[in-house]
Design a protein around this motif. Structure first.
Motif, PDB file in Angstrom:
ATOM      1  N   THR A 229       0.750  -1.556   0.212  1.00  0.00           N
ATOM      2  CA  THR A 229       0.052   0.410   0.036  1.00  0.00           C
ATOM      3  C   THR A 229       0.764   1.329  -0.026  1.00  0.00           C
ATOM      4  OG1 THR A 229      -1.877  -1.551   1.388  1.00  0.00           O
ATOM      5  CG2 THR A 229      -1.571   0.990   1.054  1.00  0.00           C
ATOM      6  N   LYS A 230       0.459   2.243  -1.344  1.00  0.00           N
ATOM      7  CA  LYS A 230       1.986   2.938  -1.152  1.00  0.00           C
ATOM      8  C   LYS A 230       1.480   4.043  -2.817  1.00  0.00           C
ATOM      9  CE  LYS A 230       6.352   2.082   0.142  1.00  0.00           C
ATOM     10  NZ  LYS A 230       6.744   2.226   1.710  1.00  0.00           N
ATOM     11  N   PRO A 231       2.176   5.042  -2.051  1.00  0.00           N
ATOM     12  CA  PRO A 231       1.096   6.472  -2.954  1.00  0.00           C
ATOM     13  C   PRO A 231       2.001   5.970  -5.155  1.00  0.00           C
ATOM     14  CG  PRO A 231       1.747   7.480  -1.665  1.00  0.00           C
ATOM     15  CD  PRO A 231       2.045   6.463  -1.160  1.00  0.00           C
ATOM     16  N   ILE A 232       1.466   5.710  -5.690  1.00  0.00           N
ATOM     17  CA  ILE A 232       2.190   5.795  -7.124  1.00  0.00           C
ATOM     18  C   ILE A 232       2.099   6.889  -7.432  1.00  0.00           C
ATOM     19  CG2 ILE A 232       3.129   4.257  -9.072  1.00  0.00           C
ATOM     20  CD1 ILE A 232       1.520   1.753  -8.166  1.00  0.00           C
ATOM     21  N   VAL A 233       3.403   7.689  -7.989  1.00  0.00           N
ATOM     22  CA  VAL A 233       3.559   8.955  -9.076  1.00  0.00           C
ATOM     23  C   VAL A 233       3.960   8.689  -9.941  1.00  0.00           C
ATOM     24  CG1 VAL A 233       2.994  10.416  -6.684  1.00  0.00           C
ATOM     25  CG2 VAL A 233       5.615   9.759  -7.769  1.00  0.00           C
ATOM     26  N   THR A 234       3.664   9.841 -10.997  1.00  0.00           N
ATOM     27  CA  THR A 234       4.978   9.757 -12.112  1.00  0.00           C
ATOM     28  C   THR A 234       5.973  10.404 -12.468  1.00  0.00           C
ATOM     29  OG1 THR A 234       3.543  11.770 -12.556  1.00  0.00           O
ATOM     30  CG2 THR A 234       2.381  10.125 -13.778  1.00  0.00           C
TER      31      THR A 234
END
Lengths: 247, 247
Positions: A91-96
Protein backbone atom coordinates in the motif's frame (compact mmCIF):
# COMPACT_ATOMS: atom_id res chain seq x y z
CA UNK A 1 24.36 25.93 -13.12
CA UNK A 2 24.94 25.94 -9.39
CA UNK A 3 25.18 22.37 -8.14
CA UNK A 4 25.11 23.67 -4.54
CA UNK A 5 21.35 24.21 -4.73
CA UNK A 6 19.28 21.79 -2.66
CA UNK A 7 18.63 18.73 -4.78
CA UNK A 8 17.57 15.10 -4.32
CA UNK A 9 20.14 12.35 -3.92
CA UNK A 10 19.88 9.70 -6.64
CA UNK A 11 20.70 6.39 -4.99
CA UNK A 12 21.78 3.36 -7.01
CA UNK A 13 20.87 0.24 -5.06
CA UNK A 14 23.26 -2.70 -5.64
CA UNK A 15 24.12 -1.66 -9.23
CA UNK A 16 25.78 -4.37 -11.28
CA UNK A 17 27.54 -3.07 -14.40
CA UNK A 18 30.01 -0.20 -14.22
CA UNK A 19 28.76 0.95 -17.62
CA UNK A 20 25.35 1.60 -16.16
CA UNK A 21 26.72 3.49 -13.16
CA UNK A 22 28.67 5.72 -15.54
CA UNK A 23 25.61 6.23 -17.75
CA UNK A 24 23.55 7.15 -14.68
CA UNK A 25 26.14 9.78 -13.70
CA UNK A 26 26.04 11.30 -17.18
CA UNK A 27 22.24 11.28 -17.24
CA UNK A 28 22.11 13.07 -13.87
CA UNK A 29 24.64 15.73 -14.81
CA UNK A 30 22.89 16.34 -18.15
CA UNK A 31 20.11 17.82 -16.04
CA UNK A 32 22.26 19.47 -13.38
CA UNK A 33 22.06 16.83 -10.64
CA UNK A 34 25.29 15.73 -8.93
CA UNK A 35 24.39 14.09 -5.61
CA UNK A 36 24.83 10.37 -6.25
CA UNK A 37 24.87 7.60 -3.67
CA UNK A 38 25.76 3.98 -4.27
CA UNK A 39 24.69 1.03 -2.15
CA UNK A 40 26.76 -2.18 -2.23
CA UNK A 41 27.86 -2.08 -5.89
CA UNK A 42 28.43 -5.62 -7.15
CA UNK A 43 31.94 -5.01 -8.49
CA UNK A 44 33.30 -2.90 -5.62
CA UNK A 45 34.14 0.78 -5.45
CA UNK A 46 35.62 2.76 -7.11
CA UNK A 47 34.66 1.10 -10.38
CA UNK A 48 36.95 1.64 -13.38
CA UNK A 49 34.28 0.88 -16.01
CA UNK A 50 31.96 3.39 -14.37
CA UNK A 51 34.63 6.09 -14.42
CA UNK A 52 35.45 5.38 -18.08
CA UNK A 53 31.78 5.59 -19.12
CA UNK A 54 30.97 8.67 -17.04
CA UNK A 55 33.37 10.80 -19.14
CA UNK A 56 32.55 14.43 -18.31
CA UNK A 57 30.48 13.45 -15.26
CA UNK A 58 33.24 11.55 -13.44
CA UNK A 59 33.18 14.07 -10.59
CA UNK A 60 29.80 12.62 -9.51
CA UNK A 61 31.46 9.24 -8.94
CA UNK A 62 34.40 10.76 -7.05
CA UNK A 63 31.97 12.50 -4.72
CA UNK A 64 29.38 9.71 -4.50
CA UNK A 65 28.53 8.42 -1.03
CA UNK A 66 29.13 4.67 -0.63
CA UNK A 67 26.82 2.72 1.68
CA UNK A 68 26.29 -0.91 2.62
CA UNK A 69 22.54 -0.84 3.26
CA UNK A 70 19.53 1.12 2.03
CA UNK A 71 18.75 2.27 5.57
CA UNK A 72 22.22 3.82 5.93
CA UNK A 73 21.92 5.61 2.59
CA UNK A 74 18.57 7.12 3.60
CA UNK A 75 19.52 8.29 7.07
CA UNK A 76 19.28 12.03 6.28
CA UNK A 77 16.34 11.79 3.85
CA UNK A 78 12.97 13.15 4.92
CA UNK A 79 11.12 11.76 1.90
CA UNK A 80 12.02 8.79 -0.28
CA UNK A 81 10.85 7.70 -3.71
CA UNK A 82 11.45 4.21 -5.10
CA UNK A 83 11.46 3.71 -8.88
CA UNK A 84 9.90 0.44 -9.94
CA UNK A 85 7.97 -0.85 -12.91
CA UNK A 86 6.25 -3.78 -11.26
CA UNK A 87 3.25 -3.83 -8.95
CA UNK A 88 4.51 -4.77 -5.54
CA UNK A 89 1.48 -5.62 -3.43
CA UNK A 90 2.35 -2.81 -1.01
CA UNK A 91 0.00 0.00 0.00
CA UNK A 92 1.85 3.05 -1.28
CA UNK A 93 1.18 6.10 -3.46
CA UNK A 94 2.38 5.69 -7.06
CA UNK A 95 3.34 8.91 -8.83
CA UNK A 96 4.60 9.94 -12.26
CA UNK A 97 8.20 11.23 -12.52
CA UNK A 98 6.74 14.69 -13.14
CA UNK A 99 4.61 14.71 -9.97
CA UNK A 100 7.46 13.20 -7.95
CA UNK A 101 9.94 15.89 -8.95
CA UNK A 102 7.36 18.64 -8.29
CA UNK A 103 6.97 17.17 -4.80
CA UNK A 104 10.76 16.96 -4.44
CA UNK A 105 11.11 20.64 -5.32
CA UNK A 106 8.49 21.55 -2.70
CA UNK A 107 10.12 19.35 -0.05
CA UNK A 108 13.54 20.91 -0.67
CA UNK A 109 12.03 24.39 -0.56
CA UNK A 110 10.87 23.56 2.98
CA UNK A 111 14.34 22.40 4.01
CA UNK A 112 13.74 18.65 3.56
CA UNK A 113 15.92 16.13 1.76
CA UNK A 114 14.65 13.75 -0.91
CA UNK A 115 16.21 10.43 -1.87
CA UNK A 116 15.31 8.51 -5.05
CA UNK A 117 16.07 4.78 -5.10
CA UNK A 118 16.99 3.05 -8.39
CA UNK A 119 17.18 -0.73 -8.35
CA UNK A 120 19.77 -3.13 -9.77
CA UNK A 121 19.61 -3.69 -13.51
CA UNK A 122 18.27 -7.21 -13.69
CA UNK A 123 15.77 -7.59 -10.89
CA UNK A 124 14.93 -4.05 -9.79
CA UNK A 125 14.35 -3.07 -6.18
CA UNK A 126 13.46 -5.67 -3.54
CA UNK A 127 10.39 -5.20 -1.36
CA UNK A 128 12.82 -4.71 1.57
CA UNK A 129 14.05 -1.55 -0.17
CA UNK A 130 10.62 -0.36 -1.24
CA UNK A 131 9.08 -0.45 2.25
CA UNK A 132 11.64 2.22 3.18
CA UNK A 133 10.18 4.59 0.58
CA UNK A 134 7.26 6.97 1.06
CA UNK A 135 6.08 6.67 -2.54
CA UNK A 136 6.75 4.85 -5.79
CA UNK A 137 7.73 6.52 -9.07
CA UNK A 138 6.34 4.74 -12.12
CA UNK A 139 7.20 5.94 -15.63
CA UNK A 140 4.06 5.94 -17.84
CA UNK A 141 5.40 3.48 -20.42
CA UNK A 142 3.59 1.51 -23.10
CA UNK A 143 1.97 -1.32 -21.12
CA UNK A 144 2.83 -3.71 -23.96
CA UNK A 145 6.53 -2.88 -23.82
CA UNK A 146 8.27 -1.56 -20.71
CA UNK A 147 12.00 -2.09 -21.15
CA UNK A 148 13.50 0.98 -19.51
CA UNK A 149 16.99 0.34 -18.23
CA UNK A 150 18.71 1.97 -15.25
CA UNK A 151 20.26 4.83 -17.25
CA UNK A 152 16.97 5.62 -19.00
CA UNK A 153 15.05 5.66 -15.72
CA UNK A 154 17.63 8.00 -14.19
CA UNK A 155 17.52 10.17 -17.33
CA UNK A 156 13.75 10.66 -17.29
CA UNK A 157 13.67 11.39 -13.56
CA UNK A 158 16.54 13.89 -13.81
CA UNK A 159 14.83 15.52 -16.82
CA UNK A 160 11.68 16.00 -14.75
CA UNK A 161 13.73 17.48 -11.88
CA UNK A 162 15.12 20.11 -14.25
CA UNK A 163 11.65 20.77 -15.69
CA UNK A 164 10.29 21.23 -12.15
CA UNK A 165 13.04 23.56 -10.97
CA UNK A 166 14.27 25.63 -13.92
CA UNK A 167 12.43 28.35 -15.75
CA UNK A 168 12.29 26.73 -19.17
CA UNK A 169 10.94 28.77 -22.05
CA UNK A 170 8.79 26.48 -24.18
CA UNK A 171 9.44 28.38 -27.40
CA UNK A 172 11.93 30.97 -28.55
CA UNK A 173 12.81 32.28 -31.98
CA UNK A 174 16.41 31.68 -32.98
CA UNK A 175 17.24 34.99 -34.62
CA UNK A 176 20.71 34.42 -36.02
CA UNK A 177 21.25 38.19 -36.18
CA UNK A 178 18.21 38.78 -38.39
CA UNK A 179 15.63 41.51 -37.90
CA UNK A 180 11.98 40.90 -38.50
CA UNK A 181 10.17 43.22 -40.90
CA UNK A 182 8.06 45.99 -39.42
CA UNK A 183 4.32 46.22 -39.99
CA UNK A 184 4.91 49.11 -42.40
CA UNK A 185 7.41 47.09 -44.45
CA UNK A 186 4.99 44.17 -44.67
CA UNK A 187 2.19 46.55 -45.67
CA UNK A 188 4.29 48.06 -48.46
CA UNK A 189 5.20 44.59 -49.68
CA UNK A 190 1.49 43.80 -49.78
CA UNK A 191 0.86 47.01 -51.76
CA UNK A 192 3.61 46.15 -54.22
CA UNK A 193 2.25 42.65 -54.84
CA UNK A 194 -1.32 43.91 -55.13
CA UNK A 195 -0.35 46.51 -57.75
CA UNK A 196 1.64 44.13 -59.90
CA UNK A 197 -0.87 41.29 -59.62
CA UNK A 198 -3.60 43.75 -60.52
CA UNK A 199 -1.65 44.68 -63.67
CA UNK A 200 -1.22 40.98 -64.39
CA UNK A 201 -4.95 40.26 -64.15
CA UNK A 202 -4.54 37.97 -61.13
CA UNK A 203 -7.67 39.15 -59.28
CA UNK A 204 -10.23 37.35 -61.38
CA UNK A 205 -13.18 36.84 -61.45
CA UNK A 206 -14.25 40.20 -60.11
CA UNK A 207 -16.67 38.61 -57.61
CA UNK A 208 -13.76 36.90 -55.87
CA UNK A 209 -11.25 39.74 -56.14
CA UNK A 210 -11.88 41.16 -52.68
CA UNK A 211 -11.45 37.87 -50.87
CA UNK A 212 -8.36 37.10 -52.94
CA UNK A 213 -6.84 40.43 -51.89
CA UNK A 214 -7.74 39.75 -48.27
CA UNK A 215 -6.20 36.27 -48.29
CA UNK A 216 -3.01 37.61 -49.80
CA UNK A 217 -2.75 40.36 -47.16
CA UNK A 218 -3.39 37.79 -44.46
CA UNK A 219 -0.65 35.54 -45.78
CA UNK A 220 1.97 38.30 -45.63
CA UNK A 221 1.12 39.20 -42.06
CA UNK A 222 0.88 35.56 -40.96
CA UNK A 223 4.38 34.74 -42.19
CA UNK A 224 7.19 35.76 -39.82
CA UNK A 225 9.02 37.65 -42.58
CA UNK A 226 12.43 39.13 -41.94
CA UNK A 227 13.61 42.40 -43.43
CA UNK A 228 15.78 40.37 -45.79
CA UNK A 229 12.78 38.23 -46.82
CA UNK A 230 10.85 41.40 -47.69
CA UNK A 231 13.71 42.74 -49.84
CA UNK A 232 13.97 39.36 -51.59
CA UNK A 233 10.25 39.36 -52.38
CA UNK A 234 10.33 42.93 -53.72
CA UNK A 235 13.23 41.82 -55.92
CA UNK A 236 11.32 38.78 -57.14
CA UNK A 237 8.42 41.00 -58.17
CA UNK A 238 10.64 43.56 -59.96
CA UNK A 239 12.36 40.73 -61.81
CA UNK A 240 9.02 39.29 -62.96
CA UNK A 241 8.12 42.70 -64.40
CA UNK A 242 11.49 42.96 -66.21
CA UNK A 243 11.01 39.43 -67.56
CA UNK A 244 7.53 40.37 -68.82
CA UNK A 245 8.83 43.58 -70.37
CA UNK A 246 11.50 41.67 -72.29
CA UNK A 247 8.44 40.22 -74.04
CA UNK B 1 -1.96 0.36 -27.13
CA UNK B 2 -3.16 0.89 -30.65
CA UNK B 3 -0.21 1.67 -32.89
CA UNK B 4 -2.62 2.56 -35.72
CA UNK B 5 -3.39 5.94 -34.14
CA UNK B 6 -1.94 8.92 -36.00
CA UNK B 7 1.57 9.50 -34.75
CA UNK B 8 4.73 11.30 -35.84
CA UNK B 9 7.40 9.50 -37.84
CA UNK B 10 10.76 9.46 -36.05
CA UNK B 11 13.39 9.77 -38.75
CA UNK B 12 17.01 8.73 -38.15
CA UNK B 13 19.23 10.72 -40.50
CA UNK B 14 22.40 8.85 -41.59
CA UNK B 15 22.64 6.81 -38.37
CA UNK B 16 26.01 5.15 -37.81
CA UNK B 17 25.97 2.36 -35.22
CA UNK B 18 23.43 -0.44 -35.39
CA UNK B 19 23.34 -0.45 -31.58
CA UNK B 20 21.95 3.07 -31.58
CA UNK B 21 19.32 2.28 -34.20
CA UNK B 22 18.16 -0.64 -32.06
CA UNK B 23 18.15 1.53 -28.92
CA UNK B 24 16.10 4.17 -30.75
CA UNK B 25 13.53 1.53 -31.74
CA UNK B 26 13.24 0.34 -28.14
CA UNK B 27 12.95 3.92 -26.84
CA UNK B 28 10.14 4.65 -29.32
CA UNK B 29 8.16 1.53 -28.54
CA UNK B 30 8.54 2.11 -24.79
CA UNK B 31 6.22 5.06 -25.35
CA UNK B 32 3.99 3.50 -27.98
CA UNK B 33 5.54 4.94 -31.15
CA UNK B 34 6.30 2.61 -34.04
CA UNK B 35 6.66 4.70 -37.21
CA UNK B 36 10.41 4.77 -37.85
CA UNK B 37 12.19 6.00 -40.97
CA UNK B 38 15.86 5.64 -41.75
CA UNK B 39 17.85 7.81 -44.15
CA UNK B 40 21.08 6.43 -45.67
CA UNK B 41 22.25 4.32 -42.71
CA UNK B 42 26.06 4.07 -42.76
CA UNK B 43 26.21 0.28 -42.53
CA UNK B 44 23.41 -0.55 -44.97
CA UNK B 45 19.96 -1.98 -44.35
CA UNK B 46 18.74 -4.20 -42.78
CA UNK B 47 21.31 -3.94 -40.01
CA UNK B 48 21.98 -7.06 -37.90
CA UNK B 49 23.33 -5.19 -34.90
CA UNK B 50 20.24 -2.97 -34.89
CA UNK B 51 17.95 -6.00 -34.95
CA UNK B 52 19.89 -7.68 -32.14
CA UNK B 53 19.72 -4.59 -29.93
CA UNK B 54 16.06 -3.78 -30.65
CA UNK B 55 14.98 -7.03 -28.94
CA UNK B 56 11.21 -6.65 -28.35
CA UNK B 57 10.95 -3.68 -30.71
CA UNK B 58 12.38 -5.40 -33.79
CA UNK B 59 9.07 -5.00 -35.61
CA UNK B 60 9.78 -1.26 -35.91
CA UNK B 61 12.91 -2.01 -37.92
CA UNK B 62 11.10 -4.52 -40.16
CA UNK B 63 8.50 -1.88 -40.96
CA UNK B 64 10.85 1.12 -41.12
CA UNK B 65 10.85 3.16 -44.32
CA UNK B 66 14.29 3.39 -45.96
CA UNK B 67 15.19 6.61 -47.83
CA UNK B 68 18.27 8.03 -49.52
CA UNK B 69 17.65 11.73 -48.83
CA UNK B 70 15.96 13.85 -46.18
CA UNK B 71 13.65 15.40 -48.78
CA UNK B 72 12.36 11.94 -49.80
CA UNK B 73 11.76 10.94 -46.20
CA UNK B 74 9.73 14.10 -45.54
CA UNK B 75 7.57 13.97 -48.67
CA UNK B 76 4.28 13.28 -46.82
CA UNK B 77 5.06 15.40 -43.74
CA UNK B 78 3.13 18.63 -43.20
CA UNK B 79 5.27 19.77 -40.27
CA UNK B 80 8.85 18.82 -39.44
CA UNK B 81 10.91 19.15 -36.27
CA UNK B 82 14.71 18.84 -36.22
CA UNK B 83 16.41 17.84 -32.98
CA UNK B 84 19.71 19.59 -32.43
CA UNK B 85 21.76 20.77 -29.48
CA UNK B 86 23.82 23.41 -31.23
CA UNK B 87 22.86 26.91 -32.32
CA UNK B 88 22.68 26.91 -36.08
CA UNK B 89 22.54 30.51 -37.20
CA UNK B 90 19.18 29.89 -38.86
CA UNK B 91 16.02 31.86 -38.19
CA UNK B 92 13.73 29.17 -36.82
CA UNK B 93 11.52 28.61 -33.77
CA UNK B 94 13.18 26.52 -31.04
CA UNK B 95 10.81 24.53 -28.85
CA UNK B 96 11.06 22.17 -25.90
CA UNK B 97 10.26 18.47 -26.46
CA UNK B 98 7.08 19.03 -24.45
CA UNK B 99 5.85 21.93 -26.60
CA UNK B 100 6.84 20.11 -29.80
CA UNK B 101 4.84 16.99 -28.94
CA UNK B 102 1.83 19.10 -27.91
CA UNK B 103 2.02 20.74 -31.33
CA UNK B 104 2.44 17.32 -32.97
CA UNK B 105 -0.70 16.05 -31.24
CA UNK B 106 -2.64 19.10 -32.48
CA UNK B 107 -1.30 18.73 -36.03
CA UNK B 108 -2.26 15.05 -36.15
CA UNK B 109 -5.70 15.86 -34.75
CA UNK B 110 -6.20 18.12 -37.81
CA UNK B 111 -5.14 15.36 -40.19
CA UNK B 112 -1.52 16.49 -40.67
CA UNK B 113 1.62 14.38 -40.48
CA UNK B 114 4.63 15.25 -38.33
CA UNK B 115 8.19 14.12 -38.93
CA UNK B 116 10.97 14.41 -36.33
CA UNK B 117 14.56 14.38 -37.59
CA UNK B 118 17.33 12.90 -35.43
CA UNK B 119 20.91 13.42 -36.59
CA UNK B 120 23.85 11.02 -36.83
CA UNK B 121 25.61 10.20 -33.57
CA UNK B 122 28.85 12.06 -33.98
CA UNK B 123 28.05 15.30 -35.77
CA UNK B 124 24.30 15.75 -35.49
CA UNK B 125 22.16 17.15 -38.29
CA UNK B 126 23.66 19.21 -41.10
CA UNK B 127 22.24 22.64 -41.92
CA UNK B 128 21.04 21.10 -45.21
CA UNK B 129 18.72 18.85 -43.14
CA UNK B 130 17.67 21.56 -40.70
CA UNK B 131 16.48 24.02 -43.37
CA UNK B 132 13.88 21.40 -44.30
CA UNK B 133 12.38 21.58 -40.81
CA UNK B 134 9.73 24.03 -39.60
CA UNK B 135 11.09 24.18 -36.05
CA UNK B 136 13.93 22.92 -33.87
CA UNK B 137 13.51 20.76 -30.78
CA UNK B 138 16.07 21.53 -28.09
CA UNK B 139 16.16 19.49 -24.86
CA UNK B 140 16.63 21.82 -21.84
CA UNK B 141 19.89 20.29 -20.65
CA UNK B 142 22.48 21.60 -18.22
CA UNK B 143 24.37 24.20 -20.28
CA UNK B 144 27.62 23.02 -18.67
CA UNK B 145 27.10 19.42 -19.79
CA UNK B 146 24.99 18.44 -22.76
CA UNK B 147 25.92 14.91 -23.74
CA UNK B 148 22.63 13.40 -24.86
CA UNK B 149 23.10 10.58 -27.33
CA UNK B 150 20.74 9.51 -30.10
CA UNK B 151 18.85 6.96 -28.00
CA UNK B 152 18.39 9.41 -25.13
CA UNK B 153 17.12 12.14 -27.45
CA UNK B 154 14.63 9.71 -29.00
CA UNK B 155 13.61 8.53 -25.52
CA UNK B 156 12.82 12.01 -24.17
CA UNK B 157 10.90 13.01 -27.30
CA UNK B 158 8.88 9.77 -27.30
CA UNK B 159 8.20 10.22 -23.58
CA UNK B 160 6.79 13.68 -24.27
CA UNK B 161 4.63 12.29 -27.09
CA UNK B 162 3.06 9.84 -24.68
CA UNK B 163 2.61 12.56 -22.04
CA UNK B 164 0.91 14.76 -24.63
CA UNK B 165 -1.44 12.10 -25.95
CA UNK B 166 -2.32 9.71 -23.12
CA UNK B 167 -4.43 10.41 -20.07
CA UNK B 168 -1.79 9.86 -17.41
CA UNK B 169 -2.87 9.91 -13.78
CA UNK B 170 -0.21 11.76 -11.81
CA UNK B 171 -0.87 9.90 -8.58
CA UNK B 172 -2.74 6.74 -7.59
CA UNK B 173 -2.74 4.71 -4.42
CA UNK B 174 -1.57 1.14 -4.88
CA UNK B 175 -4.04 -0.69 -2.69
CA UNK B 176 -2.77 -4.27 -2.72
CA UNK B 177 -6.20 -5.50 -1.60
CA UNK B 178 -6.16 -3.44 1.57
CA UNK B 179 -9.07 -1.42 2.90
CA UNK B 180 -8.57 1.95 4.50
CA UNK B 181 -10.03 2.48 7.95
CA UNK B 182 -13.30 4.38 8.20
CA UNK B 183 -13.59 7.67 10.06
CA UNK B 184 -15.39 5.86 12.88
CA UNK B 185 -12.62 3.30 13.22
CA UNK B 186 -9.99 6.03 13.38
CA UNK B 187 -12.07 7.92 15.93
CA UNK B 188 -12.34 4.83 18.13
CA UNK B 189 -8.62 4.28 17.86
CA UNK B 190 -8.12 7.87 19.00
CA UNK B 191 -10.48 7.28 21.94
CA UNK B 192 -8.61 4.14 22.91
CA UNK B 193 -5.23 5.89 22.86
CA UNK B 194 -6.58 8.89 24.74
CA UNK B 195 -8.02 6.72 27.54
CA UNK B 196 -4.88 4.66 28.04
CA UNK B 197 -2.53 7.61 27.78
CA UNK B 198 -4.72 9.45 30.25
CA UNK B 199 -4.37 6.51 32.67
CA UNK B 200 -0.62 6.58 32.04
CA UNK B 201 -0.30 10.29 32.90
CA UNK B 202 0.80 11.20 29.37
CA UNK B 203 -1.17 14.48 29.16
CA UNK B 204 1.05 16.57 31.39
CA UNK B 205 1.33 19.41 32.27
CA UNK B 206 -2.35 20.19 32.49
CA UNK B 207 -1.92 23.50 30.61
CA UNK B 208 -0.69 21.60 27.54
CA UNK B 209 -3.06 18.63 27.79
CA UNK B 210 -5.65 20.00 25.34
CA UNK B 211 -3.18 20.74 22.58
CA UNK B 212 -1.48 17.36 23.14
CA UNK B 213 -4.85 15.65 22.68
CA UNK B 214 -5.54 17.70 19.58
CA UNK B 215 -2.19 16.89 18.00
CA UNK B 216 -2.67 13.21 18.65
CA UNK B 217 -6.14 13.25 17.06
CA UNK B 218 -4.73 15.13 14.12
CA UNK B 219 -1.98 12.59 13.65
CA UNK B 220 -4.40 9.66 13.46
CA UNK B 221 -6.55 11.35 10.86
CA UNK B 222 -3.57 12.57 8.86
CA UNK B 223 -2.09 9.08 8.49
CA UNK B 224 -3.68 6.96 5.75
CA UNK B 225 -4.34 4.07 8.15
CA UNK B 226 -5.68 0.81 6.87
CA UNK B 227 -8.13 -1.33 8.78
CA UNK B 228 -5.24 -3.70 9.51
CA UNK B 229 -3.11 -0.81 10.82
CA UNK B 230 -5.90 0.17 13.21
CA UNK B 231 -6.18 -3.39 14.52
CA UNK B 232 -2.41 -3.54 14.98
CA UNK B 233 -2.41 -0.29 16.96
CA UNK B 234 -5.27 -1.44 19.21
CA UNK B 235 -3.25 -4.60 19.84
CA UNK B 236 -0.13 -2.61 20.67
CA UNK B 237 -2.07 -0.61 23.24
CA UNK B 238 -3.67 -3.68 24.84
CA UNK B 239 -0.27 -5.34 25.07
CA UNK B 240 1.25 -2.28 26.78
CA UNK B 241 -1.50 -2.50 29.39
CA UNK B 242 -0.87 -6.24 29.94
CA UNK B 243 2.87 -5.56 30.26
CA UNK B 244 2.18 -2.84 32.85
CA UNK B 245 -0.19 -5.09 34.75
CA UNK B 246 2.45 -7.84 34.97
CA UNK B 247 4.21 -5.27 37.19
Amino acid sequence: MDSKHPQPAFILVRPQMGENIGAAARAMWNFGLDHMRVIAPRDGWPNERAVALASGAGRLLDNAGLFQTTAEALRDCTYVFATTARQRGLTKPIVTPERAMEQARAIHAEGGKVGVLFGPERAGLENEDIVQANAIISVPVNPDFASLNLGQCVLLTAYEWRRATEEIVAEVMELAGTEFATGLEVEKLGDHFEERLNDAGFFFPEAKADSMRLNLRNMWSRLPLTRADVQTLHGVLRQMVRWKERG
